[in-house]
Design a protein around this motif. Structure first.
Motif, short mmCIF file in Angstrom:
data_model
loop_
_atom_site.label_atom_id
_atom_site.label_comp_id
_atom_site.label_asym_id
_atom_site.label_seq_id
_atom_site.Cartn_x
_atom_site.Cartn_y
_atom_site.Cartn_z
N SER A 1 39.47 43.14 1.33
CA SER A 1 39.22 44.49 0.66
C SER A 1 40.12 44.65 -0.41
O SER A 1 41.11 44.06 -0.54
N HIS A 2 39.89 45.44 -1.43
CA HIS A 2 40.88 45.75 -2.55
C HIS A 2 40.63 47.37 -2.85
O HIS A 2 39.95 48.03 -3.20
N LYS A 3 41.89 47.82 -2.68
CA LYS A 3 42.23 49.39 -2.72
C LYS A 3 42.33 49.55 -4.33
O LYS A 3 43.17 49.07 -4.87
N ALA B 1 33.12 62.48 -10.83
CA ALA B 1 31.98 61.64 -10.15
C ALA B 1 30.95 61.66 -10.62
O ALA B 1 30.31 60.44 -10.92
N GLU B 2 30.31 62.76 -10.86
CA GLU B 2 29.03 62.98 -11.51
C GLU B 2 28.84 62.43 -12.87
O GLU B 2 27.99 61.69 -13.19
N LYS B 3 29.93 62.59 -13.54
CA LYS B 3 29.99 61.87 -14.79
C LYS B 3 29.70 60.30 -14.97
O LYS B 3 29.27 59.78 -15.75
N VAL B 4 30.45 59.76 -13.93
CA VAL B 4 30.48 58.31 -13.76
C VAL B 4 29.20 57.74 -12.94
O VAL B 4 29.23 56.58 -12.86
N GLY B 5 28.31 58.58 -12.44
CA GLY B 5 27.38 58.36 -11.67
C GLY B 5 27.77 58.05 -10.10
O GLY B 5 26.98 56.96 -9.48
N SER B 6 28.41 58.66 -9.76
CA SER B 6 29.32 58.34 -8.29
C SER B 6 29.41 59.76 -7.51
O SER B 6 28.61 60.59 -7.89
N GLY C 1 39.40 50.79 0.22
CA GLY C 1 39.14 49.29 -0.01
C GLY C 1 37.78 49.12 1.01
O GLY C 1 37.66 47.89 1.20
N ALA C 2 37.31 50.06 1.58
CA ALA C 2 36.05 49.86 2.13
C ALA C 2 34.74 49.34 1.31
O ALA C 2 33.84 48.84 1.87
N ARG C 3 34.66 49.71 0.32
CA ARG C 3 33.89 49.24 -0.67
C ARG C 3 34.49 48.95 -2.15
O ARG C 3 35.51 49.18 -2.33
N GLN C 4 33.62 48.20 -2.76
CA GLN C 4 33.96 47.59 -4.10
C GLN C 4 33.16 48.19 -5.12
O GLN C 4 31.97 48.18 -4.92
N ALA C 5 33.72 48.78 -6.31
CA ALA C 5 32.97 49.21 -7.31
C ALA C 5 32.10 47.87 -7.97
O ALA C 5 32.58 46.82 -7.92
N GLY C 6 30.91 48.20 -8.34
CA GLY C 6 30.22 47.18 -9.22
C GLY C 6 30.49 47.16 -10.47
O GLY C 6 31.33 48.05 -10.81
N ALA C 7 30.25 46.24 -11.16
CA ALA C 7 30.70 45.76 -12.30
C ALA C 7 30.50 47.03 -13.59
O ALA C 7 31.25 47.39 -14.25
N GLU C 8 29.32 47.63 -13.41
CA GLU C 8 28.91 48.62 -14.23
C GLU C 8 29.84 49.95 -14.08
O GLU C 8 30.26 50.42 -14.87
N LEU C 9 29.85 50.14 -12.69
CA LEU C 9 30.81 51.30 -12.35
C LEU C 9 32.26 51.09 -12.93
O LEU C 9 32.68 51.80 -13.45
N ALA C 10 32.60 49.98 -12.48
CA ALA C 10 34.01 49.53 -13.09
C ALA C 10 34.37 49.74 -14.60
O ALA C 10 35.37 50.41 -14.98
N GLU D 1 40.00 46.00 -14.49
CA GLU D 1 40.66 44.88 -13.82
C GLU D 1 41.24 45.72 -12.39
O GLU D 1 41.33 45.05 -11.68
N ALA D 2 41.58 47.11 -12.47
CA ALA D 2 41.98 47.55 -11.23
C ALA D 2 40.85 47.80 -10.15
O ALA D 2 41.39 47.75 -8.90
N SER D 3 39.62 47.92 -10.74
CA SER D 3 38.43 48.26 -9.71
C SER D 3 37.92 46.78 -9.38
O SER D 3 37.41 46.64 -8.25
N ARG D 4 37.90 45.83 -10.18
CA ARG D 4 37.34 44.42 -10.00
C ARG D 4 38.21 43.27 -10.47
O ARG D 4 37.82 42.63 -11.36
N PRO D 5 39.25 43.10 -9.80
CA PRO D 5 39.94 41.92 -10.31
C PRO D 5 39.44 40.63 -10.11
O PRO D 5 39.79 39.56 -10.68
N ASP D 6 38.58 40.60 -9.04
CA ASP D 6 37.70 39.38 -8.98
C ASP D 6 36.60 39.08 -10.29
O ASP D 6 36.60 37.78 -10.43
N LEU D 7 36.51 39.88 -11.01
CA LEU D 7 35.72 39.81 -12.26
C LEU D 7 36.54 39.53 -13.40
O LEU D 7 36.44 38.88 -14.06
#
Length: 82
Positions: free
Chosen positions: A5-7, A27-32, A43-52, A66-72
């Motif tokens: 998990s990644h917080k 949240a509504e503005k970003v579609g979440s 860290g229970a979920r990971q943002a998709g690339a587009e949400l990041a 990078e904070a949302s998806r350091p793996d990418l």
């Protein structure tokens, strides 16, 4: 194999001072949703690339992708105050 998990602490820092109405509007503005933000923060979920990328754009860089998806995109670069 257990997925690590990644917080998303940048998201936590960004929304912490907001009122619940402001969080819901963001949240509504970003579609979440605020509930999904909580899952990202703990860290229970990971943002998709587009949400990041959307979080980065709509927060004007306060939540780097990078904070949302350091793996990418690798770990966020830490800057020192001058």
């Amino acid at each position: 194999m257990k997925k690590t998990s990644h917080k998303n602490l940048a998201l936590k820092k960004y929304i912490r001072p907001m009122s619940m109405d402001e969080r819901e509007a963001f949240a509504e503005k970003v579609g979440s949703s605020v509930g999904y933000f909580e899952l990202l923060i703990c860290g229970a979920r990971q943002a998709g690339a587009e949400l990041a990328k959307t979080l980065e754009r709509e927060s004007k860089g306060a939540i780097p992708k990078e904070a949302s998806r350091p793996d990418l995109w690798g770990e966020p670069v830490k800057t020192q105050a001058a």
